[in-house]
Design an enzyme around this catalytic site. Structure first.
Site, PDB file in Angstrom:
ATOM      1  N   PRO A 119       0.814  -1.192   0.067  1.00 37.70           N
ATOM      2  CA  PRO A 119       0.152  -0.222   0.037  1.00 37.70           C
ATOM      3  C   PRO A 119       0.842   1.360  -0.062  1.00 37.70           C
ATOM      4  O   PRO A 119       0.738   1.925   1.014  1.00 37.70           O
ATOM      5  CB  PRO A 119      -0.743  -0.148   1.252  1.00 37.70           C
ATOM      6  CG  PRO A 119      -0.176  -0.974   2.131  1.00 37.70           C
ATOM      7  CD  PRO A 119       0.798  -1.905   1.230  1.00 37.70           C
ATOM      8  N   CYS A 120       1.615   1.467  -1.223  1.00 36.00           N
ATOM      9  CA  CYS A 120       2.502   2.811  -1.163  1.00 36.00           C
ATOM     10  C   CYS A 120       1.371   3.981  -1.080  1.00 36.00           C
ATOM     11  O   CYS A 120       1.724   5.124  -0.881  1.00 36.00           O
ATOM     12  CB  CYS A 120       3.344   2.725  -2.364  1.00 36.00           C
ATOM     13  SG  CYS A 120       2.245   2.641  -3.944  1.00 36.00           S
ATOM     14  N   HIS A 121       0.073   3.621  -1.627  1.00 38.35           N
ATOM     15  CA  HIS A 121      -1.136   4.915  -1.546  1.00 38.35           C
ATOM     16  C   HIS A 121      -1.226   5.536  -0.031  1.00 38.35           C
ATOM     17  O   HIS A 121      -1.661   6.581   0.185  1.00 38.35           O
ATOM     18  CB  HIS A 121      -2.139   4.542  -2.253  1.00 38.35           C
ATOM     19  CG  HIS A 121      -3.033   3.244  -1.561  1.00 38.35           C
ATOM     20  ND1 HIS A 121      -2.546   1.804  -1.719  1.00 38.35           N
ATOM     21  CD2 HIS A 121      -3.780   3.259  -0.522  1.00 38.35           C
ATOM     22  CE1 HIS A 121      -3.227   1.097  -0.970  1.00 38.35           C
ATOM     23  NE2 HIS A 121      -4.114   2.006  -0.100  1.00 38.35           N
TER      24      HIS A 121
END
Length: 156
Positions: A119-121
């Protein structure tokens, strides 16, 4: 390596993987979806659909992203950011043990090959701003709202 394309609310997701795990999940604005899903990708596709339907907060299919040792370390750190939460690049750098590595952490974050699953977001600017996102800031905003929708409070 097997590949499948599925429709999501944010575009067409391309999923690549083999018996060692899923190595790439990326998004494109348009394209054809797969008429058949290779068996090795079925669980990843099912879990992605569940995520978009609001039925899943995490993923448990095998992943196998290619990257440097440092990138792998950053991506592992991203996996520890809880669903519905965010962390700044600075906080992530501190958590990984080197506050001076903030630019390298941001670079590794931007090279994450597993859209949504790693989950880089969930990484934002220190001031809370939605900074940089390979898939476009509108997608980052959508994902964060999907994971932490504002609930209307009762007035009475």
């Amino acid at each position: 390596m097997e590949t499948a394309y599925i429709k999501t609310p944010l575009g067409i997701a391309r999923i690549e993987g083999d018996e060692d795990g899923i190595s790439v999940i990326s998004v494109v604005d348009q394209g054809e979806t797969s008429s058949a899903i290779p068996p090795v990708l079925t669980e990843a596709v099912t879990q992605l659909y569940d995520y978009f339907d609001g039925k899943r907060n995490d993923f448990n299919f095998p992943i196998n992203p290619a990257g440097t040792e440092f990138q792998q370390k950053v991506w592992k750190g991203l996996l520890e950011i809880p669903f519905g939460k965010t962390m700044s690049y600075l906080e992530l750098s501190k958590k990984l043990g080197d506050v001076k590595a903030i630019r390298a952490v941001a670079s590794a974050n931007g090279k994450n090959p597993l859209w949504i699953v790693v989950p880089c977001h969930r990484v934002i600017g220190a001031d809370g701003s939605l900074t940089g996102y390979a898939g476009g800031l509108w997608r980052k905003k959508w994902l964060l709202e999907h994971e932490n929708p504002l609930k209307q409070q009762c007035l009475f």
